[in-house]
Enzyme design. Structure first.
Site, PDB file in Angstrom:
ATOM      1  N   HIS A 134       0.773  -1.172  -0.062  1.00 34.23           N
ATOM      2  CA  HIS A 134      -0.266  -0.016   0.094  1.00 34.23           C
ATOM      3  C   HIS A 134       0.817   1.253   0.091  1.00 34.23           C
ATOM      4  O   HIS A 134       0.484   2.109  -0.793  1.00 34.23           O
ATOM      5  CB  HIS A 134      -0.918  -0.168   1.198  1.00 34.23           C
ATOM      6  CG  HIS A 134      -1.949   1.124   1.087  1.00 34.23           C
ATOM      7  ND1 HIS A 134      -3.066   0.885   0.404  1.00 34.23           N
ATOM      8  CD2 HIS A 134      -2.080   2.405   1.842  1.00 34.23           C
ATOM      9  CE1 HIS A 134      -3.573   1.996   0.684  1.00 34.23           C
ATOM     10  NE2 HIS A 134      -3.260   2.805   1.669  1.00 34.23           N
ATOM     11  N   GLU A 161       1.623 -13.493 -17.949  1.00 33.87           N
ATOM     12  CA  GLU A 161       2.207 -13.277 -16.726  1.00 33.87           C
ATOM     13  C   GLU A 161       2.882 -14.621 -16.265  1.00 33.87           C
ATOM     14  O   GLU A 161       3.304 -14.772 -15.163  1.00 33.87           O
ATOM     15  CB  GLU A 161       1.440 -12.478 -15.650  1.00 33.87           C
ATOM     16  CG  GLU A 161       0.055 -12.520 -15.700  1.00 33.87           C
ATOM     17  CD  GLU A 161      -0.595 -11.514 -14.778  1.00 33.87           C
ATOM     18  OE1 GLU A 161      -0.110 -10.479 -14.568  1.00 33.87           O
ATOM     19  OE2 GLU A 161      -2.150 -11.910 -14.731  1.00 33.87           O
ATOM     20  N   ASP A 204       4.012  -9.989 -12.369  1.00 33.45           N
ATOM     21  CA  ASP A 204       3.770 -11.378 -12.205  1.00 33.45           C
ATOM     22  C   ASP A 204       5.013 -12.206 -12.934  1.00 33.45           C
ATOM     23  O   ASP A 204       5.500 -13.129 -12.501  1.00 33.45           O
ATOM     24  CB  ASP A 204       2.230 -11.838 -12.301  1.00 33.45           C
ATOM     25  CG  ASP A 204       1.713 -11.475 -11.114  1.00 33.45           C
ATOM     26  OD1 ASP A 204       2.132 -11.730  -9.913  1.00 33.45           O
ATOM     27  OD2 ASP A 204       0.504 -11.013 -11.337  1.00 33.45           O
ATOM     28  N   CYS A 228       2.271  -3.944 -19.158  1.00 31.98           N
ATOM     29  CA  CYS A 228       1.364  -2.970 -18.165  1.00 31.98           C
ATOM     30  C   CYS A 228       2.061  -3.258 -16.543  1.00 31.98           C
ATOM     31  O   CYS A 228       1.469  -2.804 -15.755  1.00 31.98           O
ATOM     32  CB  CYS A 228       0.104  -3.375 -17.947  1.00 31.98           C
ATOM     33  SG  CYS A 228      -0.405  -4.831 -17.767  1.00 31.98           S
TER      34      CYS A 228
HETATM   35  C1  PEP Z   1       1.322  -7.562 -13.606  1.00 37.22           C
HETATM   36  O1  PEP Z   1       1.434  -8.480 -12.817  1.00 37.22           O
HETATM   37  O2  PEP Z   1       2.353  -7.014 -13.999  1.00 37.22           O
HETATM   38  C2  PEP Z   1       0.402  -6.583 -13.350  1.00 37.22           C
HETATM   39  C3  PEP Z   1       0.075  -5.508 -14.158  1.00 37.22           C
HETATM   40  O3  PEP Z   1      -0.999  -7.011 -12.832  1.00 37.22           O
HETATM   41  P1  PEP Z   1      -0.873  -6.950 -11.326  1.00 37.22           P
HETATM   42  O4  PEP Z   1       0.282  -6.003 -10.667  1.00 37.22           O
HETATM   43  O5  PEP Z   1      -2.444  -6.252 -10.817  1.00 37.22           O
HETATM   44  O6  PEP Z   1      -0.736  -8.451 -10.711  1.00 37.22           O
HETATM   45 MG    MG Z   2      -0.439  -9.510 -12.377  1.00 34.74          MG
END
Ligand code: PEP
Ligand code: MG
Length: 591
Positions: free
Chosen positions: A189, A440, A464, A511
């Site tokens: 957080h 991922e 991930d 992302c």
């Molecule tokens: C990721 O795994 O890079 C992603 C964008 O999803 P999150 O961070 O929500 O797992």
């Molecule tokens: Mg992810």
């Protein structure tokens, strides 16, 4: 000097403000019988002030951040109003002659034990909310703490075990220049708040609270993950210079929101934002993103007391689309599990390895009615309405997290078709959406050629992908040296995925947090990636880096990186190269 995990770039110096547990020793706090009524009144007074506080916070956060984030304070108010909880404290004061602070300490212990015994992850997390409320009440009872925090002047560096939501917001009143936490990681957080506010932060600094006092001078280097307590004059001067450069750069970058996202040799990028709700969508516009590349829908579910209905989901998605740049939004279906829980799914459920367990679509598949309602809400939110005219037409995409196999993709496609057929039969309007997978899981990266024909687009979730590829928990400071996006293994896998997507003509976006790191951005451009989705606060940085790089240069950097054998070598080479072409980026270049 202490070493932690660099979670939000920049350098800052300020006065330490240590957030400790504020309890006094309960054993020594027994009251005389005649003191009981006054103590009850003191407790009642603290409770009233705390209720007023959380109501104020709820309003403030609702306007500044959004309803979603404000909901936590409604939970805090319900705790403060809970007759069972209040009755316990009053009972201990009256019958056991405990001081109000001692009774609150006992209350926390009582709930901690009770909730731990439940074995229910969700309930166990609620202890953080009770602790937050108890700390607030205790701070009204403890004059020492209030005096201490009021006597601080100027910018502060918050030092805490971990930051609770109310603490972050409360501190919004005073200038916070930096955040240091003992627990936490890139995705905690505190890290997310720090990044979204552009505040330098270091997490995972073991034992820092034992070595820091409120009032100490403290330096936070959020690029290298260093924290320095009471530096000598020479060191202080050096860091002051870095801090000035960081502030200048941040101010300067904030001005590029209306400049195009384009490389130095004119290649256009699609620069999108990762969001959790409407207020982030507004921030994405302010920062100059051209759309939303990842709407994490979990937040809607995490704060909902039960299951959001299809209509509630639809209303939320419509609001988000209306607030987003160019009404362009990629909506990801529920990515719950791993480190995130929701009130209504997976309760009382224990897993030894939650990140490798019942997470994301694996979990959604087991609640087909719920899953269909989310798919239907996304399809319906994509239907054009009267605001969709001329250039202002919505562009909605549907994204599925944690896809591991082709069978899963086929099953997902069948669910989307089923949802479309049902909507047709029911005569409900829906729009056409592209169908995409998050990349991922390493198995999906290996099999990408087989999977691409089944999707319209790919979104690489590097957070991930890196943790699974390196077998290093993204939230564990002990293995953060392994969980590195610039490791040679990660670069090879990403390169092959991007090449495969480009060969198949399938749009690919990255992302994960990696896209916000200037060094990483350089090699990603070299791989042929042209679409990125980052936290809104990072959008100006990505533009700035792109303005300094040509594609041939980025390609050369990638090839050089691929020849190196260790993560450290790659990081150092890229840092040196970027500093050579854009020395002004120094203050935000992380390790
Ligand atoms: C990721 O795994 O890079 C992603 C964008 O999803 P999150 O961070 O929500 O797992
Ligand atoms: Mg992810």
């Amino acid at each position: 000097m202490y070493k932690g995990i660099a979670v939000s770039p920049g350098v800052s110096i300020g006065t330490a403000y240590c957030i400790h547990e504020v309890f006094v020793d309960p054993g020594r706090q027994l009251l005389e019988a005649q003191e009981v009524p006054a103590e009850l009144a003191r407790f009642e007074n603290a409770r009233k002030k705390s209720i007023a506080d959380v109501r104020g916070l709820q309003k403030k956060v609702a306007t500044q951040v959004g309803q979603d984030a404000a909901a936590i304070f409604a939970v805090h108010e319900s705790i403060l109003q809970d007759p069972a909880l209040v009755g316990k404290v009053r009972g201990w004061i009256t019958e056991q002659k405990m001081s109000a602070s001692a009774a609150l300490a006992k209350l926390l212990e009582f709930y901690r034990k009770l909730l731990e015994k439940s074995g229910d992850d969700y309930l166990q997390e609620r202890i953080a909310d009770i602790r937050d409320v108890v700390e607030r009440l205790t701070s009204y009872l403890s004059t020492a703490l209030n005096k201490e925090s009021k006597s601080l002047s100027g910018p502060v560096i918050v030092v805490a075990d971990e930051l609770l939501p109310s603490q972050v917001v409360m501190l919004g009143n005073r200038p916070v220049n930096g955040i240091v936490t003992q627990a936490g990681s890139q995705t905690s957080h505190a890290a997310i708040v720090a990044r979204s506010r552009g505040i330098p932060a270091v997490s995972g600094v073991n034992g820092i609270l034992a070595h820091t006092k409120t009032g100490d001078t403290i330096v936070v280097d959020g690029r290298e993950g260093h924290v320095i307590i009471n530096p000598d004059a020479e060191m202080l001067a050096a860091f002051r210079k870095l801090e000035r450069e960081f502030v200048n750069l941040r101010d300067q970058l904030a001005h590029n929101h209306d400049q195009p996202a384009i490389t130095a040799d004119g290649h256009e990028l699609e620069l999108l934002a990762n969001i959790n709700g409407v207020s982030d969508a507004q921030a994405a516009i302010a920062m100059g993103a051209s759309g939303v590349g990842l709407y994490r829908t979990e937040y809607l579910y995490m704060i909902h007391p039960s299951v959001p209905s299809e209509e509630e989901q639809l209303a939320n998605y419509r609001d988000v689309i209306a607030a987003s740049p160019n009404k362009c939004v990629t909506i990801r279906t529920l990515d719950i599990g791993g480190d995130k829980t929701v009130p209504f799914l997976g309760r009382g459920h224990y897993e030894a390895n939650p990140f490798m367990g019942w997470r994301s679509i694996r979990l959604s598949f087991e609640y087909p009615e719920f899953f269909l309602s989310q798919i239907r809400a996304i399809l319906r939110a994509a239907a054009p309405d009267h605001t969709d005219t001329g250039n202002s037409r919505r562009n909605v995409k549907m994204l599925f997290p944690m896809v591991t196999t082709l069978e899963e993709l086929r099953r997902l496609k069948a669910m989307v078709l089923r949802a479309q057929r049902r909507l047709e039969v029911e005569g409900l309007a829906f729009g056409q959406v592209d169908f995409g997978m998050m990349l991922e899981v390493p198995a999906a990266a290996v099999m990408i050629e087989n999977m691409l024909p089944a999707v319209d687009f790919v979104s690489i979730g590097s957070n991930d992908l890196v943790q699974y590829l390196m077998a290093a928990d993204r939230d564990n400071p002990k293995v953060s040296h392994l969980c590195q996006p610039l490791s040679p293994a990660v670069l090879r896998v990403l390169h092959s995925v991007v090449q495969a997507c480009n060969r198949h003509g399938k749009p690919v976006t990255l992302c994960g947090e990696m896209a916000g790191l200037p060094q990483a951005l350089a090699v990603l451009l070299g791989m042929g990636l042209r679409r990125f989705s980052v936290s809104p606060a990072v959008v100006p940085t990505v533009k700035e880096v792109a303005h300094h790089l040509t594609i041939p240069h980025a390609t050369d950097l990638l090839h050089r990186a691929l020849k190196l054998k260790t993560t450290k070598q790659i990081q150092s080479m890229l840092k040196a190269q970027l500093l050579a072409i854009a020395p002004n980026l120094g203050p935000i270049l992380m390790q």
